[in-house]
Design a protein around this motif. Structure first.
Motif, PDB file in Angstrom:
ATOM      1  N   GLU A  64       0.810  -1.219   0.000  1.00 46.94           N
ATOM      2  CA  GLU A  64       0.000   0.000   0.000  1.00 46.94           C
ATOM      3  C   GLU A  64       0.844   1.270   0.000  1.00 46.94           C
ATOM      4  OE1 GLU A  64      -3.266   0.096  -0.292  1.00 46.94           O
ATOM      5  OE2 GLU A  64      -3.298  -2.084  -0.441  1.00 46.94           O
ATOM      6  N   ARG A  65       2.164   1.116   0.189  1.00 48.25           N
ATOM      7  CA  ARG A  65       3.011   2.301   0.356  1.00 48.25           C
ATOM      8  C   ARG A  65       4.247   2.178  -0.534  1.00 48.25           C
ATOM      9  NH1 ARG A  65       2.145   5.729   4.499  1.00 48.25           N
ATOM     10  NH2 ARG A  65       0.202   5.360   5.616  1.00 48.25           N
ATOM     11  N   PRO A  66       4.191   2.758  -1.718  1.00 48.73           N
ATOM     12  CA  PRO A  66       5.279   2.574  -2.692  1.00 48.73           C
ATOM     13  C   PRO A  66       6.588   3.211  -2.289  1.00 48.73           C
ATOM     14  CG  PRO A  66       3.701   4.208  -3.476  1.00 48.73           C
ATOM     15  CD  PRO A  66       3.092   3.590  -2.268  1.00 48.73           C
ATOM     16  N   ASN A  67       6.579   4.107  -1.305  1.00 44.53           N
ATOM     17  CA  ASN A  67       7.810   4.800  -0.919  1.00 44.53           C
ATOM     18  C   ASN A  67       8.257   4.448   0.504  1.00 44.53           C
ATOM     19  OD1 ASN A  67       8.054   6.161  -3.389  1.00 44.53           O
ATOM     20  ND2 ASN A  67       6.561   7.684  -2.726  1.00 44.53           N
ATOM     21  N   THR A  68       7.861   3.284   0.965  1.00 44.43           N
ATOM     22  CA  THR A  68       8.339   2.775   2.250  1.00 44.43           C
ATOM     23  C   THR A  68       9.459   1.777   2.011  1.00 44.43           C
ATOM     24  OG1 THR A  68       6.241   3.118   3.406  1.00 44.43           O
ATOM     25  CG2 THR A  68       7.723   1.460   4.314  1.00 44.43           C
TER      26      THR A  68
END
Length: 800
Positions: free
Chosen positions: A434-438
């Motif tokens: 759900e979080r492409p920049n984590t």
């Protein structure tokens, strides 16, 4: 016992400084076994009594009786920790170790240290015929690694001495948590005691070293004074009942000592040690400043990094969750000021988060403390969002709640680093999806034997996407095998990468290279500054503009689009100073013929001012810059002169008939792949490389900066110095005709999804007196298209 002469007098005692307050937990740190409670400490057996040499008799803190239990010092010996670290009580001036060297587990001086020499793990993977050299556990030639009958039969059939070579007879195999390698002609050895030999041709390798999370101030002090460098700087929490003969905390009547000062030579020594690894190249080290008491040390480290490591020491600032009581508005202000003082080296906020492990007893007894810790975490999240910088998250026994808070308060596109994450793989994968920049930073604990058992870090390593991994040491803690028991530092990163590579079936070099790319992208360094711009609505607006009218004779319009971590400051600087240079130039207002040369010279002057401001520390423009598009409108001669660098385009709208328009682009985007631009760049020593996605980017040879997708701009000093990026504008002039009704100057946030003719037609629907409404309408249309195209996640800065 005589103490060594200190190389410099210690500073006068000041307020105690320690990242984790000893009095904040009812636990004591034992040099050899971790945190132990007072009662459990008394139950440990005395190692020296068991060997008939305890000198303390009944006053000894350990039990003098036969038992199956082992004391923590004995466990340290079994683990091979003997003389691996300096004795702080011996090394610190004015203190004294109660043991002689023979009875102290730590080294009384560097000459006694028994450490593993720094070396590289296998970089290309191990297969049949790979040459492996024994590095074993110490410096003595008599040390040796055991040879087992087979990877699964732990029967000793021989030994391999330090520096001896063996040939692998196949690929490594994981057996009961230990990585074993079959060797020729028979047997198997434990991989952590061996390093692969370089190829016979001696080919130089590029070995990018990135350490995404380290306490470098503690690393340097530990290397100089031992792990208890903080000795006598805090009061003992067990007073008046402490019976420790070797207590590192101050007792009644003992004056609190100040923490030893950092020395530039210690950093230089560490740098040189890492540089001895064949092909090693430090891409970046991120110092974690997680307390106000570490601010000055961090600023000093960043300064030294600029002087001796090409600015490769970066810093994040925040309050560690175990010290949440220390978080106040004043402390936050100090940390933010320090972040600003670091300039381009200030790259994130943290570590912050939740830790329900270390202070578990207190948090269970007082639920309000747990809630206070949560609120401090949330407050720090707001700081990261406000500034548009990455958030570094610490979670220990609190992963589920940390994810819940991140989901509630942090936009999905925001950059988040899960530092030393040890939660469940399924929970992590769901969060990453759900979080492409984590990103997840993998620590040295991955190399420990227990982490390879079912459910351990091995499972995380297997499922962690390569494009989301970072490498860290968390130094001086969690040293990887084969250096466990020592202080960890960036030179150990290849061993973390090696263990991760084995888990994922990759080569160690592949993991190091992937981690380096991810590191630069995540922290907005080098080539990826551009891709980070505008990803978060809360980040600073990097666009600037001005519109001047000089009586009835001239008007000057300009737009600037900043890029890089300090791009907003560069664009504001140019906006404030470029019009002054132009208006003060004696050639301004004397006709259009002199304008082209005048504008080119003043663009260069503003670049020179940026350089001077950078040198004085007033502006950080080494990897930040701005576009510039400027139009001088001569109302008398009805001419316009356009000067521009980069890609903030200017478009002229011409009425065609009574109802229609046509658009003429007055500028060309300065892209590195343009034939003339590329020739200039390559002649100056730069390279133009396609990034595999949408842009051609500029790099200095044998370097990873600046990574720009524009060939001309203002600022970006490193690119100008080494890559042929130019601040000289292209200048054009044209006579305006009666049908020329619309002039647009826009940042690329407009042109990304709106074509020039579309923009002209939209603005053409408004009259001259509605110019502001027309600009707002075009900006709104651009915003709406960003929302539609990017799903509401990404909107660039927009200026019309």
């Amino acid at each position: 016992m005589a103490q060594p002469e200190p190389p410099e007098p210690p500073p006068e005692p000041s307020s105690p400084r320690l990242r984790r307050d000893a009095s904040s937990s009812k636990r004591r740190f034992c040099n050899y076994g971790g945190y132990v409670g007072e009662e459990s400490f008394r139950k440990k057996r005395c190692y020296f009594f068991d060997r008939g040499c305890c000198i303390y008799g009944d006053s000894c803190s350990f039990k003098h009786m036969p038992s199956e239990a082992k004391d923590c010092c004995s466990a340290a010996a079994d683990a091979g920790y003997h003389k691996k670290n300096l004795c702080s009580l011996f090394m610190l001036p004015g203190l004294e170790c109660p043991f002689t060297s023979s009875f102290c587990w730590d080294a009384h001086g560097p000459s006694e240290l028994r450490r593993r020499p720094l070396c590289l793990p296998p970089l290309d993977g191990i297969k049949q015929g790979t040459r492996l050299r024994c590095i074993s556990s110490g410096l003595s030639a008599t040390d040796a690694s055991e040879v087992w009958r087979s990877p699964s039969e732990w029967v000793i059939i021989g030994h391999v001495k330090v520096q001896e070579l063996v040939l692998a007879d196949g690929v490594p195999a994981l057996v009961d948590g230990y990585m074993m390698v079959p060797i020729q002609p028979a047997g198997a050895v434990e991989l952590r005691y061996f390093s692969s030999e370089p190829d016979e041709k001696g080919t130089a390798r590029d070995l990018p070293i990135t350490d995404a999370h380290i306490h470098l101030d503690e690393v340097l002090r530990t290397r100089r004074f031992g792990f208890a460098w903080y000795a006598k700087s805090l009061r003992c929490s067990f007073l008046p009942n402490c019976k420790q003969k070797r207590c590192h905390f101050a007792h009644e009547g003992e004056k609190l000592r100040s923490v030893p000062a950092l020395r530039a030579g210690d950093l230089e020594s560490l740098r040189d040690e890492v540089a001895k690894l064949p092909g090693a190249r430090i891409v970046g080290i991120v110092q974690s400043c997680c307390g106000a008491e570490v601010i000055e040390d961090t600023l000093q480290l960043v300064k030294w990094g600029r002087e001796m490591m090409e600015g490769r020491i970066y810093a994040t600032f925040g309050i560690h969750p175990n010290d949440f009581e220390a978080y106040t508005s004043k402390v936050q202000a100090r940390l933010e000021a320090a972040l600003d003082a670091c300039g381009a080296q200030g790259v994130g906020w943290g570590e912050c988060g939740l830790d329900f492990n270390k202070r578990a007893d207190e948090l269970e007894a007082a639920p309000e403390l747990r809630q206070q810790m949560r609120q401090v975490f949330i407050d720090q999240i707001h700081v990261a969002l406000k500034r548009g910088i990455p958030l570094v998250v610490h979670s220990r026994d609190a992963e589920e709640e940390v994810f819940h808070i991140l989901d509630a308060y942090v936009p999905r596109e925001h950059y988040v680093q899960l530092h030393s994450f040890m939660g469940s793989p399924s929970m992590l994968l769901s969060f990453l999806a759900e979080r492409p920049n984590t990103y997840v930073s993998v620590p040295g604990a991955l190399t420990w034997a227990w982490s390879w058992k079912d459910g351990g870090l091995r499972e995380l390593a297997k499922v962690l996407p390569v494009d989301r991994l970072l490498l860290e040491t968390d130094g001086p803690y969690m040293a990887p095998a084969p250096y466990r028991g020592q202080d960890s530092h960036p030179g150990h990163v290849p061993w973390v990468a090696h263990t991760l590579a084995v888990a994922k079936g990759l080569r160690t070099l592949e993991v190091l290279e992937a981690a380096s790319r991810n590191f630069c992208h995540f922290f907005g360094l080098d080539e990826n500054d551009m891709s980070r711009k505008g990803l978060k609505p809360e980040s600073p607006n990097q666009d600037s503009w001005f519109c001047l009218k000089v009586e009835q004779y001239f008007s000057v319009y300009a737009v600037f689009d900043g890029h890089g971590s300090k791009g907003h400051k560069v664009s504001q600087f140019v906006k404030d100073n470029l019009p002054k240079l132009i208006l003060m130039d004696e050639r301004f207002g004397k006709g259009s013929a002199q304008l082209p040369d005048m504008l080119k010279e003043n663009f260069q002057k503003i670049q020179d001012l940026i350089i001077a401001s950078d040198k004085m520390g007033k502006l950080n423009a080494s990897l930040s810059g701005t576009t510039a598009t400027l139009v001088v409108h001569d109302h008398e001669s009805k001419e316009i002169t356009v000067a521009h660098v980069a890609d903030s385009s200017s478009v002229l709208g011409r009425r065609k008939g009574t109802e229609d328009f046509e658009a003429e682009q007055l500028t060309r985007d300065h892209k590195p792949n343009l034939k003339d631009e590329k020739a200039r760049i390559e002649k100056a020593g730069g390279m133009v490389v396609f990034d595999g996605y949408a842009n051609h980017r500029i790099y200095a040879r044998n370097a990873r900066h600046p990574g720009l997708n524009m060939s001309r701009c203002l600022g970006d000093l490193l690119g100008h110095q080494s890559c042929g990026i130019s601040a000289v504008p292209e200048v054009s002039q044209r006579k305006l005709e009666p049908e020329d009704e619309i002039l647009l100057l826009c940042s690329d946030g407009v042109w990304e999804f709106v074509a020039p003719l579309e923009a002209v037609k939209l603005v053409g629907g408004f009259g001259p007196e509605e110019a502001m409404e027309a600009a707002n309408a075009l900006a709104k249309e651009s915003w709406d298209r960003w929302i539609e195209e990017e799903g509401g996640a990404v909107v660039d800065d927009i200026t019309v």
